[in-house]
Design a protein around this motif. Structure first.
Motif, mmCIF file in Angstrom:
data_model
loop_
_atom_site.group_PDB
_atom_site.id
_atom_site.type_symbol
_atom_site.label_atom_id
_atom_site.label_comp_id
_atom_site.label_asym_id
_atom_site.label_seq_id
_atom_site.Cartn_x
_atom_site.Cartn_y
_atom_site.Cartn_z
ATOM 1 N N VAL A 31 0.839 -1.208 0.000
ATOM 2 C CA VAL A 31 0.000 0.000 0.000
ATOM 3 C C VAL A 31 0.874 1.259 0.000
ATOM 4 N N ALA A 32 1.959 1.218 0.783
ATOM 5 C CA ALA A 32 2.874 2.366 0.812
ATOM 6 C C ALA A 32 3.447 2.625 -0.573
ATOM 7 N N ARG A 33 3.849 1.547 -1.256
ATOM 8 C CA ARG A 33 4.390 1.672 -2.618
ATOM 9 C C ARG A 33 3.347 2.283 -3.564
ATOM 10 N N GLN A 34 2.093 1.828 -3.460
ATOM 11 C CA GLN A 34 1.038 2.351 -4.333
ATOM 12 C C GLN A 34 0.784 3.834 -4.061
ATOM 13 N N LEU A 35 0.808 4.211 -2.816
ATOM 14 C CA LEU A 35 0.562 5.620 -2.475
ATOM 15 C C LEU A 35 1.716 6.514 -2.932
ATOM 16 N N PHE A 36 2.925 5.972 -2.918
ATOM 17 C CA PHE A 36 4.088 6.762 -3.354
ATOM 18 C C PHE A 36 4.132 6.879 -4.875
ATOM 19 N N ARG A 37 3.443 5.921 -5.553
ATOM 20 C CA ARG A 37 3.266 5.901 -7.011
ATOM 21 C C ARG A 37 4.541 5.620 -7.790
ATOM 22 N N SER A 38 5.570 5.198 -7.121
ATOM 23 C CA SER A 38 6.803 4.780 -7.790
ATOM 24 C C SER A 38 7.696 4.132 -6.746
ATOM 25 N N GLN A 39 8.754 3.509 -7.192
ATOM 26 C CA GLN A 39 9.677 2.939 -6.217
ATOM 27 C C GLN A 39 10.547 4.039 -5.631
ATOM 28 N N PRO A 40 10.552 4.211 -4.332
ATOM 29 C CA PRO A 40 11.437 5.217 -3.739
ATOM 30 C C PRO A 40 12.899 4.802 -3.869
ATOM 31 N N GLU A 41 13.772 5.772 -3.701
ATOM 32 C CA GLU A 41 15.192 5.447 -3.720
ATOM 33 C C GLU A 41 15.645 4.892 -2.370
ATOM 34 N N LYS A 42 15.022 5.398 -1.297
ATOM 35 C CA LYS A 42 15.401 4.955 0.049
ATOM 36 C C LYS A 42 14.155 4.821 0.908
ATOM 37 N N VAL A 110 9.033 5.585 5.990
ATOM 38 C CA VAL A 110 9.420 6.870 5.416
ATOM 39 C C VAL A 110 10.083 6.592 4.067
ATOM 40 N N MET A 111 9.466 7.095 2.989
ATOM 41 C CA MET A 111 9.959 6.862 1.623
ATOM 42 C C MET A 111 10.528 8.161 1.061
ATOM 43 N N GLU A 112 11.661 8.048 0.417
ATOM 44 C CA GLU A 112 12.339 9.242 -0.103
ATOM 45 C C GLU A 112 12.869 9.005 -1.516
ATOM 46 N N SER A 113 12.678 9.999 -2.356
ATOM 47 C CA SER A 113 13.332 10.082 -3.660
ATOM 48 C C SER A 113 13.830 11.516 -3.823
ATOM 49 N N LYS A 114 14.474 11.788 -4.931
ATOM 50 C CA LYS A 114 15.064 13.113 -5.106
ATOM 51 C C LYS A 114 14.013 14.218 -5.077
ATOM 52 N N ASP A 115 12.828 13.939 -5.656
ATOM 53 C CA ASP A 115 11.835 14.987 -5.835
ATOM 54 C C ASP A 115 10.661 14.922 -4.879
ATOM 55 N N LYS A 116 10.612 13.908 -3.993
ATOM 56 C CA LYS A 116 9.464 13.822 -3.095
ATOM 57 C C LYS A 116 9.771 12.904 -1.919
ATOM 58 N N SER A 117 8.934 13.011 -0.906
ATOM 59 C CA SER A 117 9.028 12.129 0.255
ATOM 60 C C SER A 117 7.622 11.901 0.796
ATOM 61 N N ILE A 212 -8.158 21.020 -5.777
ATOM 62 C CA ILE A 212 -7.586 19.675 -5.655
ATOM 63 C C ILE A 212 -6.091 19.762 -5.945
ATOM 64 N N ASN A 213 -5.276 19.197 -5.056
ATOM 65 C CA ASN A 213 -3.825 19.280 -5.209
ATOM 66 C C ASN A 213 -3.183 17.972 -5.660
ATOM 67 N N GLN A 214 -3.763 16.844 -5.266
ATOM 68 C CA GLN A 214 -3.164 15.553 -5.634
ATOM 69 C C GLN A 214 -4.202 14.451 -5.481
ATOM 70 N N VAL A 215 -4.194 13.516 -6.426
ATOM 71 C CA VAL A 215 -5.107 12.375 -6.374
ATOM 72 C C VAL A 215 -4.297 11.098 -6.538
ATOM 73 N N THR A 216 -4.478 10.159 -5.620
ATOM 74 C CA THR A 216 -3.760 8.886 -5.660
ATOM 75 C C THR A 216 -4.762 7.769 -5.424
ATOM 76 N N LYS A 217 -4.522 6.615 -6.038
ATOM 77 C CA LYS A 217 -5.423 5.492 -5.789
ATOM 78 C C LYS A 217 -4.681 4.310 -5.186
ATOM 79 N N VAL A 218 -5.427 3.535 -4.408
ATOM 80 C CA VAL A 218 -4.966 2.249 -3.891
ATOM 81 C C VAL A 218 -5.894 1.205 -4.465
ATOM 82 N N HIS A 219 -5.356 0.189 -5.121
ATOM 83 C CA HIS A 219 -6.204 -0.808 -5.754
ATOM 84 C C HIS A 219 -5.870 -2.192 -5.245
ATOM 85 N N GLU A 220 -6.802 -3.124 -5.496
ATOM 86 C CA GLU A 220 -6.626 -4.498 -5.033
ATOM 87 C C GLU A 220 -5.567 -5.196 -5.859
#
Length: 220
Positions: A31-42, A110-117, A212-220
Motif C-alpha cells: 500500500v505504501a508503494r502504491q501511495l508513493f506511485r513509484s519505487q522510492p530510492e530509500k 518513510v519513503m524518499e526520492s530526489k523529488d518527493k518524500s 484539488i492538489n493531488q489524487v492517488t489510488k490504492v487498488h486491489e
C-alpha cells in the motif's frame, strides 16, 4: 454473495510464516508503494512493539521490503526480497523504536526520492488485514484491502461534494469516506473507499477540480 477478495473467503494467500507479521507487513509495504506511485530510492522502516521484537524471526523485514518492491502477499519473490531490492536499487534501513504504540504490530515507513518524500503509519491487525493510520501527518483509517482514492485538497467549501459528484456520475459507489485536516481552511485529505478500481481518466477529472492538489489510488 459477491466476495471482494480472497481475504474474505479463506484468509490471505501468502508466503508465511505469519499472517500478521508476514502477510500483513507485506500488505502495508505494498500500500505504501502504491501511495508513493513509484519505487522510492530509500526507505526507512521504524518498527514498534511486536514488530520490533520479532521482525527478523517472523520475516517481517523481508515482507516489508517485498511489499515496497510491489510484491503481493502470495508472490514467491517475497522470500528473495533482500536480493531483489539490491537488483532494483532500493536502499533500506530498519530502526527499532522503544516508544509504546497504539497497536503491537506497528510500522512507520518513510519513503524518499530526489523529488518527493512520504511517510505513513500502518498496523497489521491479524489475518493479513491492515490499516493505514497516518499519512504525511494526516490521521486516517484506510484498510488497504479495498480500492480507494486519496485526495489532497484545500479545505474549501464544495470540494468534497464536487469530488463525490464525479464518482456518482461514473456510477462508482462509495463504501466509506472520511476527511482529515490539520487546521481549518488549510490542507486536507479525503480518503474514499469504493467498490471497484477507479480508472485513470476519472482520477484525472477529479484532479482538474478547483482546490484539488493531488489524487492517488490504492487498488486491489
Amino acid at each position: 454473495m459477491k466476495f471482494r477478495s480472497v481475504f474474505d473467503i479463506i484468509g490471505p494467500v501468502m508466503i508465511g510464516p505469519s499472517s500478521s507479521h508476514t502477510a500483513g507487513a507485506a500488505r502495508i509495504g505494498l500500500v505504501a508503494r502504491q501511495l508513493f506511485r513509484s519505487q522510492p530510492e530509500k526507505v526507512t522502516f521504524h518498527l514498534y512493539g511486536s514488530f520490533a521484537k520479532t521482525y527478523q524471526g517472523h520475516g517481517t523485514d523481508v515482507a516489508l521490503i517485498g511489499g515496497m518492491l510491489g510484491f503481493d502477499t502470495s508472490d514467491q519473490r517475497l522470500t528473495n526480497a533482500v536480493n531483489e531490492a539490491g537488483t532494483a536499487g532500493l536502499a533500506y534501513e530498519f530502526k527499532i523504536e522503544n516508544e509504546v504504540s497504539h497497536h503491537p504490530n506497528t510500522v512507520k515507513i518513510v519513503m524518499e526520492s530526489k523529488d518527493k518524500s512520504m511517510s505513513l503509519v500502518g498496523i497489521s491487525i491479524g489475518g493479513g488485514k491492515v490499516e493505514i493510520k497516518e499519512l504525511n501527518g494526516f490521521e486516517l483509517r484506510l484498510s488497504g484491502n479495498h480500492p480507494a482514492i486519496l485526495v489532497v485538497h484545500d479545505d474549501k467549501y464544495g470540494t468534497i461534494a464536487s469530488t463525490a459528484a464525479i464518482l456518482a456520475s461514473n456510477k462508482i459507489n462509495i463504501g466509506h469516506m472520511e476527511v482529515s485536516r490539520k487546521e481549518q481552511g488549510k490542507e486536507a485529505l479525503m480518503v474514499i473507499e469504493v467498490d471497484q478500481n477507479v480508472a485513470q481518466d476519472i482520477l484525472d477529472k477529479i484532479a482538474e477540480l478547483e482546490h484539488i492538489n493531488q489524487v492517488t489510488k490504492v487498488h486491489e
